[in-house]
Write a protein that holds these residues in place. Structure first.
Motif, mmCIF file in Angstrom:
data_model
loop_
_atom_site.group_PDB
_atom_site.id
_atom_site.type_symbol
_atom_site.label_atom_id
_atom_site.label_comp_id
_atom_site.label_asym_id
_atom_site.label_seq_id
_atom_site.Cartn_x
_atom_site.Cartn_y
_atom_site.Cartn_z
ATOM 1 N N TRP A 37 0.847 -1.178 0.000
ATOM 2 C CA TRP A 37 0.000 0.000 0.000
ATOM 3 C C TRP A 37 0.897 1.248 0.000
ATOM 4 O O TRP A 37 2.070 1.187 0.375
ATOM 5 C CB TRP A 37 -0.890 0.010 1.249
ATOM 6 N N CYS A 38 0.331 2.385 -0.368
ATOM 7 C CA CYS A 38 1.111 3.620 -0.396
ATOM 8 C C CYS A 38 1.559 3.952 1.023
ATOM 9 O O CYS A 38 0.850 3.647 1.988
ATOM 10 C CB CYS A 38 0.277 4.786 -0.906
ATOM 11 N N CYS A 41 -0.857 5.005 4.106
ATOM 12 C CA CYS A 41 -2.224 4.524 3.874
ATOM 13 C C CYS A 41 -2.812 3.982 5.180
ATOM 14 O O CYS A 41 -2.133 3.288 5.941
ATOM 15 C CB CYS A 41 -2.207 3.422 2.822
ATOM 16 N N ASP A 43 -4.694 1.635 5.556
ATOM 17 C CA ASP A 43 -4.795 0.172 5.541
ATOM 18 C C ASP A 43 -3.734 -0.479 6.440
ATOM 19 O O ASP A 43 -3.976 -1.545 7.020
ATOM 20 C CB ASP A 43 -4.629 -0.363 4.108
ATOM 21 N N CYS A 72 -7.926 -1.374 -3.236
ATOM 22 C CA CYS A 72 -6.699 -1.328 -2.422
ATOM 23 C C CYS A 72 -6.824 -2.254 -1.231
ATOM 24 O O CYS A 72 -5.966 -3.097 -0.970
ATOM 25 C CB CYS A 72 -6.434 0.093 -1.947
ATOM 26 N N ASN A 142 -12.872 4.697 2.516
ATOM 27 C CA ASN A 142 -12.023 5.879 2.353
ATOM 28 C C ASN A 142 -12.701 6.918 1.473
ATOM 29 O O ASN A 142 -12.111 7.913 1.086
ATOM 30 C CB ASN A 142 -10.637 5.508 1.819
ATOM 31 N N GLY A 146 -9.455 4.252 -4.850
ATOM 32 C CA GLY A 146 -8.008 4.394 -4.796
ATOM 33 C C GLY A 146 -7.307 3.676 -5.928
ATOM 34 O O GLY A 146 -6.537 4.267 -6.690
ATOM 35 N N CYS A 221 -7.108 7.662 2.852
ATOM 36 C CA CYS A 221 -6.323 7.436 1.640
ATOM 37 C C CYS A 221 -5.518 8.706 1.389
ATOM 38 O O CYS A 221 -6.045 9.676 0.857
ATOM 39 C CB CYS A 221 -7.240 7.163 0.452
ATOM 40 N N PRO A 222 -4.260 8.720 1.830
ATOM 41 C CA PRO A 222 -3.481 9.960 1.737
ATOM 42 C C PRO A 222 -3.215 10.391 0.295
ATOM 43 O O PRO A 222 -2.880 11.543 0.048
ATOM 44 C CB PRO A 222 -2.174 9.611 2.457
ATOM 45 N N ILE A 223 -3.374 9.492 -0.638
ATOM 46 C CA ILE A 223 -3.053 9.840 -2.021
ATOM 47 C C ILE A 223 -4.216 10.535 -2.713
ATOM 48 O O ILE A 223 -4.042 11.555 -3.368
ATOM 49 C CB ILE A 223 -2.643 8.581 -2.824
ATOM 50 N N PHE A 224 -5.422 9.972 -2.586
ATOM 51 C CA PHE A 224 -6.537 10.522 -3.373
ATOM 52 C C PHE A 224 -7.619 11.213 -2.557
ATOM 53 O O PHE A 224 -8.506 11.840 -3.119
ATOM 54 C CB PHE A 224 -7.164 9.407 -4.224
HETATM 55 S S1 SF4 Z 1 -4.416 4.671 -3.136
HETATM 56 FE FE1 SF4 Z 1 -5.120 5.309 -1.156
HETATM 57 S S2 SF4 Z 1 -6.211 3.555 -0.343
HETATM 58 FE FE2 SF4 Z 1 -5.004 2.848 -2.035
HETATM 59 S S3 SF4 Z 1 -3.124 2.116 -1.108
HETATM 60 FE FE3 SF4 Z 1 -2.774 4.207 -1.751
HETATM 61 S S4 SF4 Z 1 -3.270 5.367 0.045
HETATM 62 FE FE4 SF4 Z 1 -4.138 3.384 0.393
#
Ligand code: SF4
Lengths: 357, 629
Positions: A37-38, A41, A43, A72, A142, A146, A221-224
Motif C-alpha cells: 500500500w502507499c 495509507c 490500511d 486497495c 475511504n 483508490g 487514503c493519503p493519495i486521493f
Molecule cells: S491509493 Fe489510497 S487507499 Fe489505495 S493504497 Fe494508496 S493510500 Fe491506500
C-alpha cells in the motif's frame, strides 16, 4: 422491544472453529509478502490491528480465511498468513457465503471497500446481511476509488470534485451503517483506522458474534482523499464529534462528557443535546440487543457526511439464526430422516425390465 | 402412421391394428394441462415397455391469454417397438383441445393423419380469436384427415355430475378424458395413471376422484361409442436387457450431480439462481439434501456461482446451474475459477438467444460463449450431453474432469433434452466411476524450504494441489491476479505470464477424453455428419433414413467440445465431405475449420425447435449424391 428467542442454542461466532493452546503473536499472522500500500495509507493500521488482535482469539491459524474483492483494501488477504482468496470486484460476500455454508470449522472474514461493497457488490452485501451468514465483513471506507486512481465513490460527499467528476459528483452518498441496518444486519459497528483500541474492541465483538457482522472502518487514503476523516482525529475536534457507544451506558460525549443523545419526546427521534440542559436522566442508554433495527438506525443518522457527529462502536448486536447454521441443519435433518441410497434414487418409482431373449 | 405390422380384430368387433411406432401430439391452451397429459401418456408407454422420446413445447408466459395462438402448449410423444432416436418430426395423431391448438398444429399433421378435436371450445368467439372466419369442423378444410369430433368438456361434466363438483372444476378434468380416450385407443395400461392421480391430489381427494372418473370416462367413451372403429397396438421395444425408467434431461443431470457427490465423497454445494430452462435442476437437487447436498438459491447468477466457487475453495464440489444469459453474468467468476484452478461445474441449459431470446425454446448457440466468453486466454473444459439419459453420464464426466484437472467445466445441455424424456437403462451403481480426490496435506516446495507451493503442478495432469482451509501448514492465498509458476505468489513478470497462459491452456488441451466413435455400418461412407449435444437423435435418425434408401453416410457425435477427442482430426480427414448440422449459425463448424483446416459445411437452423429427421435426411441425401457425382 426484546430480542426474539428462536429456541436455538445460542452459539458464539467462533463456536466450531478449532482452537489452539499454542501462544500466537501478531508476527504469526504476517505473511511473507511485501505489503504494497502507499506510504501512510490507513490500511496499514487496520492490518496491524487485525494481526495483533487475532492471536487473542486463540484459533488455529489454518482455520481462518480471508476473502476479499477488488480494490486497495482487497489486497489484505495476501498479507495475512492464513488461508485467503483475493477474488473479483464486489463478489467476496458471495464467495465467502459458499465457503461458510460448507465449512462450519472456519472463521471467515471478508475484506472490502466502499466501492467494492457498496457499488459493484451492493447486492451481495445486503443479501448476505439479511441472510445473516456467519461472516465478519470489514468495510474499509475511504470515500474514494483508490486503485483506479481517484474517482468518487458511493460514500463520497455530494459535489466531490474528482477526475471523473470535474464539476462535482451528483450522487447522494450511502451511509454504510444505515444501509446495513436497513438490511437488518444482526451486527453493525464502526471504528476509525487510527483508533487501535476502539477498532480492536469492535473487531473482538464482531468475531464473537454469530452471524454477519459488518464493521465500517473509516480509512484514510493519503493519495486521493487525504484527510477525509481528519476532523475525527484532531485533538480538540474529535471529542466534539465522535459519539462512542457502550452497551448499557448512557450515550454521552464531549471533552467532559457535556453532550449526550436524547430521544425527542415530541418526534421520537434521537438527537444530540447538552447534558446540563436535559439532565443525565434524559440520556439514552445504549442497547445493542434491541430487535427492532430502527433504534440503531436512528443512531446511525446522528452523523452526517460533514462528520459534525460520528457515532462509533457497536450499533447493534442481536441474535438471529444464521443462514449457514440453518442450511447445515436442513442437510443434517434430511440425512437423519432418509438414508442416502443412490441405488434407490436412480431406480425411482416406475421401472420396467427388458428381459434377454 | 407407420406401416402396419399385422392386423386383427378384437372380440368386441373393434379392429386392432399393430403398429411399430406412433407419434401423438397433445395440444391445448397452456391452462389445459397438456404437459401433464403428455407426461402421463409417456409414463404409460414406458410402463408398457415401448421405447420413447418426448418433446414438450410451451410458451414462456405462465398463463398466456386464454385461447390464443401464443397460449398454445403442446407435448409430442413418439413411442415404438424398436429403439428410436427422436420425438418424431410430425404427429400421426393430433389431439386439439381448442381452435388455437388446431390452428397452431394442423400444418404438421400429414394427410390421412388422425385428428381428435374437443368440439366444446369451437365457439364463435374462440374461432374469431384465432382468425377462423368459419368453423373448420363444419367446412371441408379438414377433409384430408381422419377427424374425430368429441365434446370432451360436455362429456367430462356429464361423467362428473354425481360428484357434486362445480362445473368449472369438472371441466378442468377434460385433459384426463382425452388421456383416457387415447389410452384406450392404444391399449395402454391404466393403473399407473390412476395411482398417480390419487397421489398427486392426495390432499384433495374429491379432485383426485374427479380426475380418475374423467380418465375412465374417456376410456369408456372409446370403448362404447362406435366412432372409433380401430384401436392400435405398439408392442414393447426390444431394448438392451436391464431395468429401465423414464427420465428427463434435467432430472438426469441432477442425479448425475448426486452421484458425483457420492462417488467423490465430497459434499455438493449448488449455488444458483432460478432461470428457464435450468430451474428444475435446482428443484430436483433441493430434494436430495440427504446425500449431503446443499442448495443455495442466491440473490443473482453471480452470487450463485460465487458461492459454488467459495465452496470449492473449501473442498466441496461446487456446482452452478443456469442458461445463456446467466452464463454471461457468471463469466467473470468462471475466469476466476480458471485463474484459481479450482474444480467447478457449470450446468448451462441452452435456450434461444441472444438476450432473453426464447426462454422455453431450444438452441445450441452458446458453444462459442462457453469456449471464449471470458476476458483473456481463459480455457475451460466443455462437454455436451447427447440425449436426456446421457445427461447423467455427462454430469459424472464433468465432475471427473473438474476434480482431476482442477478446472471449471461447462456442461452444455439444452431445452430439448432438459425437458424431453426417454427410457433410461438404470446404471449399476457399483460400476460408476471412482471420483475420489486427494487433498494436499504436506508442504511440497521442491527447494526443501518446507513451504507450500499452491501452483506446483502434477506433471501428468498439470493440475495444481487442492489444499483446503483447515489444513495445518498449507496456508496460502489465491486470487485473480497472475500467479508465479509454482509458488503462486502475485507475479507481473512478463515471461511468467506467458508461461502461465500456456500452462493453463496446456492443462485443458491435455485432458484425457475418449475417442469419438464413428457410426458407419457400411464402412464405405464418403460423407461424414458431425454433430454435438442434443442433435444426436435427429442426426442419427436422419442417417438411418438415408441408409434405408440404400445410401451410405457416417455419423460422428461430439460429447467433448473442449478438448476435442484426439482422433477427431484423423476422422475428419478420412471423408470426402464433412457436414455439420447445428441449431446455431455454424459454431462447431467454425471451430472444426479453424482447428483442423477441414472444409466442413454447415447446415444450420435456429427455429427454437430440434431438427426434424426428414429435413436432415433431405440435406444429407443432397450431400451424399453430391460426392457420388
Ligand atoms: S491509493 Fe489510497 S487507499 Fe489505495 S493504497 Fe494508496 S493510500 Fe491506500
Amino acid at each position: 422491544m426484546t430480542t426474539i428467542d428462536l429456541g436455538l442454542p445460542s452459539l458464539g461466532g467462533l463456536d466450531g472453529v478449532p482452537t489452539t493452546e499454542d501462544k500466537q503473536t501478531a508476527k504469526d499472522y504476517k505473511s511473507d509478502q511485501e505489503v504494497r500500500w502507499c506510504p501512510g495509507c490507513g490500511d496499514y493500521a487496520v492490518l496491524a490491528a487485525v494481526q495483533s488482535f487475532l492471536p487473542q482469539l486463540g484459533l488455529k491459524r489454518e482455520n481462518i480465511t480471508f476473502v476479499s474483492g477488488i480494490g486497495c483494501s482487497s489486497r489484505f488477504p495476501y498479507y495475512m498468513n492464513t488461508y485467503g482468496m483475493h477474488s473479483i470486484h464486489g463478489r467476496a460476500p458471495a464467495i465467502a457465503t459458499g465457503l461458510a455454508v460448507s465449512r462450519p470449522d472456519l472463521s471467515v472474514w471478508v475484506v472490502t471497500g466502499d466501492g467494492d461493497a457498496l457499488s459493484i457488490g451492493g447486492n451481495h452485501l445486503i443479501h448476505t446481511l439479511r441472510r445473516n451468514v456467519n461472516l465478519k465483513i470489514l468495510l474499509f471506507n475511504n470515500r474514494i476509488y483508490g486503485l483506479t486512481k481517484g474517482q468518487y465513490s458511493p460514500t463520497s460527499e455530494e459535489g466531490k470534485v474528482t477526475k471523473s467528476t470535474p464539476m462535482g459528483s451528483l450522487d447522494h452518498p450511502f451511509n454504510p451503517v444505515s444501509l446495513a441496518l436497513g438490511a437488518e444486519a444482526t451486527f453493525v459497528g464502526r471504528a476509525l483506522d487510527s483508533d487501535r483500541k476502539g477498532l480492536t474492541e469492535v473487531l473482538q465483538a464482531a468475531a464473537e458474534h454469530r452471524g454477519s457482522a459488518l464493521v465500517e472502518i473509516y480509512q484514510n487514503c493519503p493519495i486521493f482523499n487525504d484527510g477525509a476523516f481528519e476532523v475525527l482525529k484532531e485533538p480538540g475536534e474529535r471529542e466534539q464529534r465522535i459519539i462512542p457507544l457502550r452497551h448499557g451506558q448512557p450515550i454521552r460525549f464531549g471533552p467532559a462528557g457535556e453532550h449526550g443523545v436524547v430521544r425527542n419526546p415530541a418526534t421520537g427521534m434521537l438527537e444530540v443535546a447538552e447534558v446540563a440542559t436535559v439532565g443525565e436522566q434524559a440520556l439514552v442508554v445504549h442497547d445493542t440487543t434491541l430487535d427492532d433495527p430502527s433504534y440503531s438506525f436512528a443512531l446511525s443518522r446522528l452523523g452526517g457526511q460533514d462528520l459534525t457527529h460520528t457515532v462509533t462502536g457497536v450499533f447493534r448486536s442481536v441474535s438471529r439464526p444464521t443462514y449457514d447454521d440453518l442450511a447445515r441443519e436442513q442437510v443434517h435433518l434430511a440425512q437423519q430422516s432418509r438414508r442416502a441410497d443412490l441405488r434407490s434414487l436412480l431406480r425411482g418409482k416406475d421401472t420396467w425390465t427388458v428381459a434377454g431373449d | 402412421m407407420s406401416t402396419d405390422v399385422g392386423n386383427g380384430a378384437s372380440p368386441e368387433g373393434t379392429e386392432v391394428r399393430k403398429l411399430d411406432r406412433v407419434v401423438i401430439r397433445f395440444a391445448g391452451d397452456s391452462g389445459d394441462g397438456m404437459q401433464l397429459t403428455g407426461d402421463r401418456f409417456t409414463s404409460e408407454a414406458a410402463a408398457f415397455g415401448n421405447d420413447l422420446a418426448t418433446l414438450p413445447n410451451f410458451p414462456a408466459e405462465i398463463r398466456a391469454p386464454q385461447g390464443t395462438l401464443p397460449g398454445v402448449s403442446s407435448f409430442q410423444l413418439h413411442f415404438a417397438d424398436y429403439d428410436i432416436l427422436t420425438p418424431g418430426d410430425r404427429p400421426d395423431v393430433l389431439v386439439a383441445m381448442n381452435p388455437a391448438a388446431l390452428k397452431a398444429n394442423i400444418a404438421d399433421l400429414p394427410k390421412g393423419g388422425t385428428l381428435i378435436v374437443n368440439t366444446d371450445e369451437f365457439t364463435k368467439r374462440n374461432l374469431t380469436k384465432v382468425g377462423y372466419d368459419e368453423d373448420p369442423l363444419e367446412n371441408d378444410s379438414l377433409a384430408a384427415f381422419n377427424v374425430h369430433k368429441v365434446a370432451m368438456a360436455t362429456l367430462t361434466k356429464g361423467a362428473l355430475e354425481a360428484t357434486g363438483l362445480s362445473k368449472k372444476d369438472a371441466e378442468r378434468a377434460k385433459n384426463m378424458f382425452a388421456l383416457g380416450l387415447l389410452s384406450w385407443m392404444y391399449h395402454r395400461p391404466t393403473e399407473g395413471t390412476e395411482r398417480f392421480l390419487r397421489e398427486k391430489f392426495a390432499r384433495q381427494p374429491d379432485i383426485a376422484e374427479a380426475n380418475v372418473l374423467a380418465f375412465r370416462a374417456g376410456w369408456n367413451y372409446g370403448e362404447t361409442t362406435e366412432s372409433f372403429a380401430v384401436t392400435y397396438q405398439v408392442a414393447p421395444a426390444k431394448l438392451a436387457t436391464g431395468t429401465y425408467r423414464q427420465i428427463t434431461g434435467n432430472t438426469a443431470l441432477a442425479y448425475g450431480i448426486v452421484a458425483a457427490g457420492q462417488q467423490s465423497g465430497l459434499p455438493v454445494v449448488l449455488g444458483t439462481y432460478p432461470i428457464t430452462p435450468a430451474s428444475d435442476v435446482l428443484h430436483e437437487l433441493a430434494k436430495h439434501k440427504n446425500f449431503g447436498i446443499t442448495t443455495l438459491q442466491a440473490e443473482d447468477e453471480i452470487a450463485g456461482i460465487g458461492a459454488a466457487l467459495g465452496a470449492s475453495f473449501g473442498g466441496a464440489l461446487g456446482v452452478t446451474s443456469t442458461s445463456g444469459p446467466g452464463v454471461a453474468l457468471k463469466s467473470e467468476t468462471i475466469g476466476l475459477a480458471v485463474m484459481t484452478e479450482l474444480p467447478l461445474i457449470v450446468l448451462a441449459i441452452q435456450r434461444g438467444g441472444p438476450s432473453t431470446g426464447l426462454p422455453t425454446k431450444t438452441e445450441q448457440a452458446d458453444l462459442l460463449q462457453a469456449m471464449f466468453g471470458r476476458n483473456g486466454e481463459s480455457p475451460v473444459a466443455i462437454i455436451a450431453p447427447m440425449s436426456p439419459a446421457d445427461c447423467f453420464d455427462a454430469a459424472l464426466e464433468a465432475a471427473r474432469i473438474a476434480l482431476t484437472y482442477r478446472t471449471p467445466v461447462i456442461l452444455l445441455s439444452d431445452g430439448a433434452i432438459a425437458n424431453g424424456s426417454e427410457p433410461w437403462l438404470i446404471p449399476d451403481v457399483d460400476a460408476l466411476p471412482d471420483l475420489s480426490v486427494e487433498f494436499a496435506s504436506e508442504p511440497n516446495a521442491p527447494d526443501g524450504s518446507g513451504e507450500f507451493w499452491p501452483y506446483l503442478r502434477d506433471p501428468e495432469t498439470l493440475a495444481r494441489p487442492w489444499a483446503v482451509p483447515g489444513t495445518p501448514g498449507l496456508q496460502h492465498r489465491i486470487g485473480g491476479l497472475e500467479k508465479a509458476d509454482g509458488t503462486g505468489n502475485i507475479s507481473y513478470d512478463p515471461d511468467n505470464h506467458d508461461k502461465m497462459v500456456r500452462l493453463r491452456q496446456a492443462k485443458i488441451d491435455g485432458i484425457t477424453v475418449p475417442d469419438v466413435v464413428v457410426d458407419d455400418p457400411s464402412g464405405k461412407a464418403r460423407v461424414l455428419v458431425v454433430g454435438w449435444g442434443s442433435s444426436f437423435g435427429p442426426i442419427g435418425a436422419a442417417c438411418r433414413r438415408v441408409r434405408r434408401l440404400g445410401m451410405t453416410v457416417a455419423h460422428a457425435h461430439l460429447r467433448h467440445l473442449n478438448p476435442f477427442p484426439d482422433n477427431l482430426g484423423e476422422v475428419l480427414a478420412s471423408y470426402d465431405r464433412v457436414v455439420v448440422p447445428e441449431m446455431n449459425l455454424g459454431q462447431l463448424a467454425l471451430l472444426l475449420r479453424a482447428k483442423y483446416l477441414v472444409d466442413a459445411v454447415s447446415y444450420t437452423k435456429v427455429a427454437g425447435l430440434p431438427f426434424k429427421a426428414e429435413e436432415l435426411q433431405n440435406v444429407l441425401i443432397d450431400f451424399v449424391q453430391g460426392v457420388a457425382q
